[in-house]
Structure formats: C-alpha cells, structure tokens
Design an enzyme around this catalytic site. Structure first.
Site, PDB file in Angstrom:
ATOM      1  CG  ASP A  17      51.746  -1.269 -93.382  1.00  9.69           C
ATOM      2  OD1 ASP A  17      51.909  -2.046 -92.428  1.00  9.69           O
ATOM      3  OD2 ASP A  17      51.801  -0.029 -93.264  1.00  9.69           O
TER       4      ASP A  17
ATOM      5  CG  ASP B 201      49.299   0.280 -87.621  1.00  3.76           C
ATOM      6  OD1 ASP B 201      48.109  -0.064 -87.559  1.00  3.76           O
ATOM      7  OD2 ASP B 201      50.131  -0.024 -86.748  1.00  3.76           O
TER       8      ASP B 201
END
Length: 270
Positions: free
Chosen positions: A9, A11
């Site tokens: 991922d 953020d």
C-alpha cells in the site's frame, strides 16, 4: 529471490501520512474539504479539490513542492532498496493517485524499484489542472465488492496480480498495508504467503476480529523501522525455506544464527 512479490500500500505504509490529506492541508483547503466530504465519494472529492485548488491560483509546481515535503520514516527507503536488491519484485496497490505517488517516488529515487503501480489514474490537463479519476468507473458498473470503496477493490487487483505472476512460476506474496481497503486483498492471499498489517490501524483491527479467515501468515509492524526489520526477516525466512531442499543435512550454513532473528507469526486470538 525471484520467487517473492512484495505488494505495498502507499499512504501510511510507504509514506507516513495520507497523501490526499497532506496536499489539501498544506495548501490550506482543509475547511472546504471537510465541508464537501459528506456530499461525494472520496475519489470524486479529490478531483473536485484539485479544481478548487487550481481556481485559487495554486499550480502543479505548488503541489509538487508540497509532495516533496511529505513525511516518511528514514528506514523505509533503505528497506525497499534492500528488498529489491534481494531480487524481490515490488508492486504498489494504492487508493491514492498516480501523480502523487510517482512524484513522491521520483523525489525519493524509488520509482524504478517498482514494476507496477495500481492506483487511481490522474493527469495534468491543458489548463495545468490535476485531474483524478476512479480506478474502477463506478458510474458505469460496480466492482461488486461490499468490503471496498466504489472506485477500487484491491482484492480484484490482487487476484489479477496473482494470476499474472503464477503463470511465470510459483510465487510467494508479502502484502503490506494499513487501511480498511487492505483487508480485501489480505483475504486473497494463500497459505505460504505473508500479510503485514500496521498495528492499531484499520486493517489490523479487521484482521484481529477473525484472524482465522486469513490464510497467510500474519506479521504486524508499527513504524518504518519495524516495517524494514519484519519485511527483510520474512524475505530471509522464505529464502532459507526455498533453499532448504538443496542443502545437504551435514551442511547447516548459517541457518541457526539467521533463524534467531526471524519474525514470529502473530498468535491467533481466540
């Protein structure tokens, strides 16, 4: 370690905040963002915010400068470079957008370390305004997953990646994430894979509610330093296991000393 695919991922995993919120806050548009938030999906809201930011005289260069200041733990970049140097294939699956992610990765000197970035498309239009679009066009049809936001099901993306790489031979996956959107792809992982949820973040909470539905081995992390330690420990562990069949019984190499540093799987909560 050509047999390992590490899926990140972005953020609050690679960087230490939400890139959308960071840009909006740093450019002084937090109040407008909060006012509009209840009225539209997040992805559509970010496109609207880019229009508002542009209309107030902010340029793409202003956005780039803000993105270059984004907070990141100092151990994350070395960890990514080390995983790549060990032969892992690195990919990103993120609900941010391509312009933000590539700007940050280019600034950090990391863009070429990732073979693929799956995220919401974006481009700078002829007026110099950043446009952001949904990964999945939910205005035409639904991706059909109730766990994920309308614009992106990371589980669908994960299944596509799995199908692609398994054609090239058996692969093990390590998935790292923090948000609720990272739960669906975690469910797609198989036995022999590993999931690294960020402790005390939404994906961690969801996994802890029923860890038995996760087939992959669960290894928590809390900050960038621990991310690096756990990730490289898992790569080491996979390497030892894959090479074990080729090691004669009287040739121990250094497996004992290495084994002592391997991360332990998360205990299943009853």
């Amino acid at each position: 370690m050509a047999g390992i695919v590490v899926v990140f991922d972005f953020d609050k995993t690679i960087i230490d905040c939400d890139s959308d919120n960071w840009v909006v806050d740093e450019l002084g548009f937090t109040d407008l963002f909060n006012q509009l938030l209840p009225t539209m999906p997040w992805n559509s809201l970010m496109d609207r915010m880019m229009k508002e930011i542009h209309s107030e005289g902010k340029t793409i260069e202003d956005i780039v400068e803000v993105l270059k200041r984004i907070p990141i733990h100092p151990q994350v970049v070395p960890a990514i470079k080390a995983a790549h140097a060990l032969g892992c294939e690195l990919r990103i699956v993120s609900d941010a957008n391509l312009f933000f992610i590539e700007t940050i990765l280019n600034h950090l000197g990391l863009r070429d370390y990732f073979s693929e970035i799956n995220t919401n498309p974006s481009y700078v239009d002829e007026e110099g305004k950043l446009r952001i679009f949904p990964f999945h066009d939910f205005t035409k049809s639904s991706h059909g997953c109730s766990l994920c936001p309308p614009n992106m099901c990371k589980g669908v993306i994960m299944e596509r990646i799995q199908a692609t790489v398994t054609e090239e031979g058996k692969k093990k996956f390590i998935y790292l994430g923090d948000g609720a959107g990272d739960y669906c792809p975690s469910l797609k992982l198989k036995e022999g894979d590993f999931v690294m949820p960020r402790k005390n973040f939404p994906v961690w909470d969801l996994i802890c509610k029923n860890p038995l539905v996760i087939k992959a081995e669960i290894h928590e992390w809390s900050d960038g330093e621990e991310l690096g330690q756990v990730l490289l420990g898992l790569i080491n562990k996979i390497s030892i296991e894959e090479n074990a069949t080729f090691i004669s019984t009287d040739c121990k190499l250094q497996t004992i000393s290495v084994h002592e540093t391997l991360p332990q799987a998360l205990p299943v909560q009853q």
